[in-house]
Design a protein around this motif. Sequence first.
Motif, PDB file in Angstrom:
ATOM      1  N   UNK A   4      34.609  25.126  21.156  1.00 46.28           N
ATOM      2  CA  UNK A   4      34.388  24.330  22.351  1.00 46.28           C
ATOM      3  C   UNK A   4      35.331  23.136  22.362  1.00 46.28           C
ATOM      4  N   UNK A   5      35.568  22.621  23.552  1.00 44.30           N
ATOM      5  CA  UNK A   5      36.434  21.439  23.669  1.00 44.30           C
ATOM      6  C   UNK A   5      36.019  20.619  24.874  1.00 44.30           C
ATOM      7  N   UNK A   6      36.589  19.448  24.984  1.00 43.38           N
ATOM      8  CA  UNK A   6      36.263  18.528  26.071  1.00 43.38           C
ATOM      9  C   UNK A   6      37.121  18.828  27.293  1.00 43.38           C
ATOM     10  N   UNK A   7      36.662  18.360  28.456  1.00 42.95           N
ATOM     11  CA  UNK A   7      37.443  18.434  29.695  1.00 42.95           C
ATOM     12  C   UNK A   7      37.530  17.032  30.277  1.00 42.95           C
ATOM     13  N   UNK A  69      32.696  22.119  26.456  1.00 42.07           N
ATOM     14  CA  UNK A  69      32.787  23.263  27.376  1.00 42.07           C
ATOM     15  C   UNK A  69      33.306  24.496  26.643  1.00 42.07           C
ATOM     16  N   UNK A  70      32.878  25.651  27.149  1.00 46.43           N
ATOM     17  CA  UNK A  70      33.425  26.922  26.688  1.00 46.43           C
ATOM     18  C   UNK A  70      34.341  27.537  27.744  1.00 46.43           C
ATOM     19  N   UNK A  71      33.943  27.462  29.020  1.00 43.50           N
ATOM     20  CA  UNK A  71      34.745  28.099  30.070  1.00 43.50           C
ATOM     21  C   UNK A  71      35.947  27.228  30.433  1.00 43.50           C
ATOM     22  N   UNK A  72      36.989  27.879  30.941  1.00 44.87           N
ATOM     23  CA  UNK A  72      38.160  27.179  31.438  1.00 44.87           C
ATOM     24  C   UNK A  72      37.867  26.629  32.826  1.00 44.87           C
ATOM     25  N   UNK A  73      38.370  25.453  33.101  1.00 43.08           N
ATOM     26  CA  UNK A  73      38.176  24.807  34.402  1.00 43.08           C
ATOM     27  C   UNK A  73      39.512  24.624  35.104  1.00 43.08           C
ATOM     28  N   UNK A  74      39.500  24.756  36.397  1.00 42.46           N
ATOM     29  CA  UNK A  74      40.668  24.483  37.221  1.00 42.46           C
ATOM     30  C   UNK A  74      40.240  23.599  38.384  1.00 42.46           C
ATOM     31  N   UNK A  75      41.216  22.827  38.919  1.00 38.16           N
ATOM     32  CA  UNK A  75      40.942  21.928  40.038  1.00 38.16           C
ATOM     33  C   UNK A  75      41.587  22.475  41.304  1.00 38.16           C
ATOM     34  N   UNK A 254      47.509  27.891  17.829  1.00 40.67           N
ATOM     35  CA  UNK A 254      47.171  29.197  18.399  1.00 40.67           C
ATOM     36  C   UNK A 254      46.618  30.134  17.327  1.00 40.67           C
ATOM     37  N   UNK A 255      47.213  30.079  16.130  1.00 40.36           N
ATOM     38  CA  UNK A 255      46.711  30.915  15.035  1.00 40.36           C
ATOM     39  C   UNK A 255      45.287  30.523  14.651  1.00 40.36           C
ATOM     40  N   UNK A 256      45.012  29.233  14.644  1.00 39.77           N
ATOM     41  CA  UNK A 256      43.661  28.779  14.319  1.00 39.77           C
ATOM     42  C   UNK A 256      42.656  29.236  15.369  1.00 39.77           C
ATOM     43  N   UNK A 257      43.089  29.225  16.632  1.00 38.26           N
ATOM     44  CA  UNK A 257      42.178  29.644  17.693  1.00 38.26           C
ATOM     45  C   UNK A 257      41.841  31.129  17.554  1.00 38.26           C
ATOM     46  N   UNK A 258      42.823  31.936  17.123  1.00 39.15           N
ATOM     47  CA  UNK A 258      42.583  33.369  16.952  1.00 39.15           C
ATOM     48  C   UNK A 258      41.792  33.666  15.679  1.00 39.15           C
ATOM     49  N   UNK A 259      42.075  32.894  14.627  1.00 40.18           N
ATOM     50  CA  UNK A 259      41.420  33.125  13.342  1.00 40.18           C
ATOM     51  C   UNK A 259      40.852  31.796  12.854  1.00 40.18           C
TER      52      UNK A 259
END
Length: 766
Positions: A4-7, A69-75, A254-259
């Motif tokens: 998860x990350x912040x928006x 958040x888990x989902x991606x957000x767009x404006x 990116x590698x950390x996100x995958x593994x």
Amino acid sequence: MSDKSLRVYFTTHHDGRLTGQLLPVWDSFFDEPPPSAYGNSEAEIYALLETRIRMMLLENPAGLERFLWEENLEARTITVEIHPQTLHKKRPVIAKALIPLKLTYVYGKLESGAWRVRVPRFGWSFVLEDLAIAREVLQNALTTVLLGEKPKGLYDFRHEGVEYVSSWDLGWLQRDNRRGPSEERPPEVLDQISEELTSRALGGRQPALVYDAESMRTWLAHAQRQPPQSLLLVGGPGSGKTSQVLKLARLIAEQRREDKKANLPRIWRTSAERIVAGMVYLGMWQERCLKIVDALSYENDYLYVDRLTSILAPQPDGSSIGDLLLPAAMSGEISMIAECTEAELERCQRRFPESLRPFRIIRIEPPPASQVPELMLRYQAAKRSRVSIHALGLRQLVGHLETFQRDSLFPGKAFRFLDWLEQQGEPGKARTLYPRDASEAYARYTGLPLQLISDEVPAEQASLAGQLRQGVIGQDRACELAAGVLARFKAGLNDPEKPVGTLLFAGPTGVGKTELSKQLSRTLFGNEDRMIRLDMSEYMLPGSAQRLMEVGPGITSLAERVRQQPMSLVLFDEIEKAHPEVFDLLLGILGEGRLTDSLGRLVDFRMAVVCMTSNLGVEQSEPAGFGAERGSEDFMRAIRQAFRPELFNRIDHVIPFRRLSEADVLRIVDLELEKAASRAGLLRRRLRLVVEPDARAWLARHGYDPKLGARPLKRLIEAKVMAPIAVKLSAEAGLEGAMLPVVVAGTEAERMLRPEYRAVATVLGD
């Protein structure tokens, strides 16, 4: 929680500043308002938000859960039309007119297939079955708040500027979460002097990067070693050394996100300046270096120190940062990444060979010019640029960059131009640049005139000489010779490994040598401020040459100024007065177009024009009054005797300046009076300066000195013309739209002055 990350929701205001607000995933009636910040840039917003988050976590350790958040957000920004409410006899009336309002909302798709929609500026939140009905729902909501029991005004819904949402991955938060409650937080010293690049790589806080992940696999192999292999990146300025480190940080992220279990290093970015910042007492910076080693000891992380030469440079006490960090790197206790140029590497191999032992040297080669247009297109796509460049325009730009900016390499100089070009565009407006547009944009970017960089615009030597003569009176031959250097530059026939031109102006004082240098700077770069003037009488003593090479914060040496602006005109005034050590430096500048600064870095002079002035060959006994040239003055003989042959042979042209005639001085008087008449104080009051012929002759006669030439003229005009006018204007505040005569006492012009002009006239007298 690690995935998860912040928006952060950004709003751009009319003053160019930003507001950033953390977006909550869910709302509760008793919740505090979400953390927000106001600043000049995204980096400032993130720093302020991070401080607020830390304070929030001290009060409530679980307080950040509602912002993850888990989902991606767009404006998305839409326009809705509203019937406004007005008052008629204290009763609300809905107007017939439709008022368009801009509204920005953010949306993200839930696992169920529904859509979460938020309007952050007003705290609205909906879950919609179909995103297509978002406009209708928002329009109904807007109508409700405008016509409710406590209606809001349309002013509350004004559109500030661009609004957008960015993801933000707080690396220290994830590390804290992976640690047990008894484990320590990241070392404070690293937070003080560095930034962690891998946690920022996926949070929208890195510049646009153009790279191929496959080409970075070798780098990743170095990083996966235990401990990671220390790396020294070698390449010229602009070749992409720093970008390679940022790419590695992105690939690791990116590698950390995958593994999630991938054991890959973090990259802490710092510099010598940041390490010693604020360390004012003896031993303070050494203690900080030891803390850095202790914090990174066997952590399998990278310390990215930027320039290798900076950490090897001695501090005021004689030791260097490298003395403390490099032994730890040699033993494998810490891993480092550093940068240098090829010349700096050679210098280190000679003077500090032990400093290179921990590193694996990786050379960064610039791409060929033929590949740069494609890289520029990819860079623009990564930045989502509003400016598109025609294929022919791209090739033309690459040609300009290759020809006129030899101090830097591809692709860096191409990407810097694209960044500048994006800033020049009108917000929200797309445009396309064709070849002529591209040349015009590059001319604005560098200050070089279009006639010198574009083959489509002719520039003959005669026309260039005419431009120089506009500011230099009485030296037509000198202007023609100087214009020849400009013509050679336009034709691309100058030696690419030397300065654009090396000119020595020889002649009496006050005849226009310095003025021709200024005019050359105006013609070449559009501005006199691009001239770097050095008075060689200040460099007469032994050791003076070292001052030209000094670098560092607050220093304005020749090396620093040319590094900051390679396209400059450098004027060595009265060159014959310089110490012989300065002549040794000039050999490298004039012969190879480069200077080595005090840290061993090369300063590129190949895009500079070098001018020198000299009084050599002028006899001590000057003729009285206005004089023609004296045959006994032999400039060339005197200059050859004063300069060593190897230095004299590096000068393109020795340009003699003749003494000024009376007619020349009269023209200079007109030129100076024209400048005086265009001053803001006179233009603002619509006052016209009218100088009678007798007054012009008087100023020419008294403003010329046989030894000083026309140098006293400016001072004379200030004292005898402008100062009396200033006194009159101060006494008569209402004086506007009048004529200000300048006459000589006792002449017919003074006697014929009309009474209304006599009070404002300036009278010159012996």
